[in-house]
Design a protein around this motif. Structure first.
Motif, short mmCIF file in Angstrom:
data_model
loop_
_atom_site.label_atom_id
_atom_site.label_comp_id
_atom_site.label_asym_id
_atom_site.label_seq_id
_atom_site.Cartn_x
_atom_site.Cartn_y
_atom_site.Cartn_z
N VAL A 1 0.84 -1.20 0.00
CA VAL A 1 0.00 0.00 0.00
C VAL A 1 0.88 1.25 0.00
N VAL A 2 1.64 1.41 1.06
CA VAL A 2 2.34 2.67 1.31
C VAL A 2 3.52 2.88 0.36
N ASN A 3 4.40 1.88 0.26
CA ASN A 3 5.59 2.05 -0.58
C ASN A 3 5.22 2.34 -2.03
N THR A 4 4.28 1.57 -2.54
CA THR A 4 3.97 1.68 -3.96
C THR A 4 3.22 2.96 -4.29
N LEU A 5 2.21 3.28 -3.53
CA LEU A 5 1.42 4.48 -3.82
C LEU A 5 2.24 5.75 -3.60
N CYS A 6 3.03 5.79 -2.55
CA CYS A 6 3.88 6.97 -2.32
C CYS A 6 4.90 7.13 -3.44
N THR A 7 5.38 6.02 -3.96
CA THR A 7 6.36 6.09 -5.05
C THR A 7 5.73 6.62 -6.32
N MET A 8 4.57 6.09 -6.69
CA MET A 8 3.95 6.50 -7.94
C MET A 8 3.59 7.98 -7.96
N HIS B 1 -3.12 -19.69 -6.62
CA HIS B 1 -4.25 -20.28 -5.90
C HIS B 1 -5.58 -19.83 -6.50
N ASP B 2 -5.58 -19.68 -7.83
CA ASP B 2 -6.80 -19.40 -8.61
C ASP B 2 -7.53 -18.14 -8.16
N TYR B 3 -6.75 -17.11 -7.84
CA TYR B 3 -7.33 -15.83 -7.45
C TYR B 3 -6.53 -14.72 -8.12
N ILE B 4 -7.20 -13.81 -8.80
CA ILE B 4 -6.51 -12.75 -9.52
C ILE B 4 -6.55 -11.46 -8.69
N CYS B 5 -5.38 -10.98 -8.30
CA CYS B 5 -5.28 -9.71 -7.56
C CYS B 5 -5.17 -8.59 -8.60
N ARG B 6 -6.30 -8.17 -9.12
CA ARG B 6 -6.29 -7.25 -10.26
C ARG B 6 -5.62 -5.92 -9.94
N THR B 7 -5.87 -5.40 -8.75
CA THR B 7 -5.29 -4.10 -8.40
C THR B 7 -3.77 -4.21 -8.23
N HIS B 8 -3.32 -5.26 -7.57
CA HIS B 8 -1.88 -5.44 -7.39
C HIS B 8 -1.18 -5.65 -8.73
N GLU B 9 -1.80 -6.42 -9.62
CA GLU B 9 -1.20 -6.64 -10.93
C GLU B 9 -1.12 -5.33 -11.71
N PHE B 10 -2.18 -4.54 -11.64
CA PHE B 10 -2.21 -3.25 -12.35
C PHE B 10 -1.14 -2.31 -11.80
N ILE B 11 -1.03 -2.24 -10.47
CA ILE B 11 -0.06 -1.34 -9.85
C ILE B 11 1.37 -1.78 -10.18
N THR B 12 1.61 -3.07 -10.23
CA THR B 12 2.94 -3.55 -10.60
C THR B 12 3.31 -3.05 -11.99
N HIS B 13 2.37 -3.16 -12.92
CA HIS B 13 2.62 -2.63 -14.27
C HIS B 13 2.83 -1.12 -14.25
N GLU B 14 2.05 -0.41 -13.43
CA GLU B 14 2.19 1.04 -13.37
C GLU B 14 3.58 1.47 -12.92
N VAL B 15 4.11 0.80 -11.90
CA VAL B 15 5.44 1.16 -11.42
C VAL B 15 6.50 0.88 -12.49
N HIS B 16 6.38 -0.26 -13.16
CA HIS B 16 7.34 -0.56 -14.23
C HIS B 16 7.21 0.43 -15.39
N LEU B 17 5.99 0.86 -15.66
CA LEU B 17 5.79 1.87 -16.70
C LEU B 17 6.47 3.18 -16.30
N ALA B 18 6.33 3.56 -15.03
CA ALA B 18 6.99 4.78 -14.55
C ALA B 18 8.50 4.64 -14.65
N GLU B 19 9.02 3.45 -14.36
CA GLU B 19 10.46 3.22 -14.50
C GLU B 19 10.89 3.38 -15.96
#
Length: 331
Positions: free
Chosen positions: A197-204, A292-310
């Motif tokens: 939550v904190v590290n990623t959002l503060c970074t973006m 475990h057959d569960y998609i963390c859509r927000t976490h996956e999206f945020i991961t892409h966002e940080v890499h896009l910013a990089e």
């Protein structure tokens, strides 16, 4: 006991200096960043401040892996996840089967690498809610008042044996506020979901933790990410040491009260042009979900966002040239 810190960065310096000064134990440091090692040797130690004040030199012993000959009882490992495998390979000749290792690194992935060199009952994992900033080579700033923050620690085997009690005793003397648990994965994941939550959002958004929590929707954003994290962990059979609500409240308290002026470590890496550890934080949570057959859509999206910013850094390096190209294409 004797300790050797592998990774003389922000947290490595903090643990090592506090153990040396407050607990009075013997501490050495190992690092591979040449400007850092050479600056320590040049000035006779590491520059330490607290909350940007009282800058002073603390004498320390620092070595490159290949020149170190010490035999510590406990290794303390604080590396970036993507740098750890190479560092452990370089330090491997120094390890023996009588030594313990403690690590409270951000993200997940380090434990599997440590298990290649240490027996399970020798591995102590932990979390550190202790804000620290590395201003530059051999220059560290301890955020918060003396004794601020706390840490949790657990043996990989989830036993409370004499080894972990001995480390706990020294950490208490160092004023690191350790708390022993018997839930290894639940303990480590409690910090991962917090950082997600904190590290990623503060970074973006290039915010301090205090600035983030001022946003009226901060709690809603925290809740959405935390719910995905807990859903993934529950499906993986990981019993967290805190409830969802407790973790959400922890984000609020640490951001609003404990460390409102702090830029998280991910932002510190991002702002200096270094790769972030998002794959080992949000990406790791998403990986648990997928397994475990569960998609963390927000976490996956945020991961892409940080890499896009990089990736966007390469476009920001030459704005004038980019603007000229755009203008010519329009014309």
């Amino acid at each position: 006991m004797k300790y050797t810190i592998i990774g003389a960065g922000a947290m490595g310096y903090r643990y090592g200096v506090l153990l040396q000064e407050n607990a009075g134990v013997d501490v050495d440091f190992i690092d591979t960043w040449q400007p850092n090692v050479e600056k320590v040797r040049q000035q006779g130690g590491v520059t330490v401040s607290r909350n940007h004040q009282n800058r002073h030199i603390v004498p320390i012993n620092i070595y490159y892996p290949e020149e170190y000959q010490g035999k510590p009882d406990v290794w303390i490992v604080f590396m970036k996840q993507m740098q750890l495998a190479d560092m452990l390979k370089r330090c491997a000749p120094l390890f023996n089967d009588q030594q313990m290792v403690f690590s409270a690194m951000n993200g997940m992935g380090h434990i599997d690498k440590l298990r290649n060199y240490f027996n399970d009952d020798q591995i102590i994992g932990g979390t550190a809610m202790i804000a620290t900033v590395l201003n530059g080579p051999a220059d560290v700033d301890f955020m918060g008042e003396s004794g601020a923050g706390e840490m949790h620690m657990a043996n990989y085997t989830e036993e409370i044996n004499n080894n972990i009690k001995a480390v706990e005793k020294d950490f208490k003397a160092a004023n690191l506020n350790p708390i022993i648990t018997t839930n290894f994965m639940g303990t480590l994941m409690s910090k991962v979901v917090f950082n997600a939550v904190v590290n990623t959002l503060c970074t973006m958004f290039e915010l301090t933790m205090g600035q983030f929590i001022e946003y009226p929707g901060a709690k809603e954003m925290s809740t959405q990410l935390m719910n995905e994290s807990y859903d993934a962990c529950e499906r993986a059979g990981i019993q967290m040491i805190e409830t969802r609500q407790q973790e959400i409240e922890s984000v609020d308290y640490v951001s609003r009260v404990s460390n409102p002026l702090h830029y998280p470590s991910m932002y510190q890496d991002f702002s200096k042009g270094r790769p972030t550890e998002v794959d080992y934080i949000n990406g790791y949570i998403a990986k648990i979900g997928r397994e475990h057959d569960y998609i963390c859509r927000t976490h996956e999206f945020i991961t892409h966002e940080v890499h896009l910013a990089e990736m966007m850094r390469k476009y920001k390096q030459a704005p004038a040239k980019q603007a000229a190209t755009t203008e010519n294409s329009i014309a």
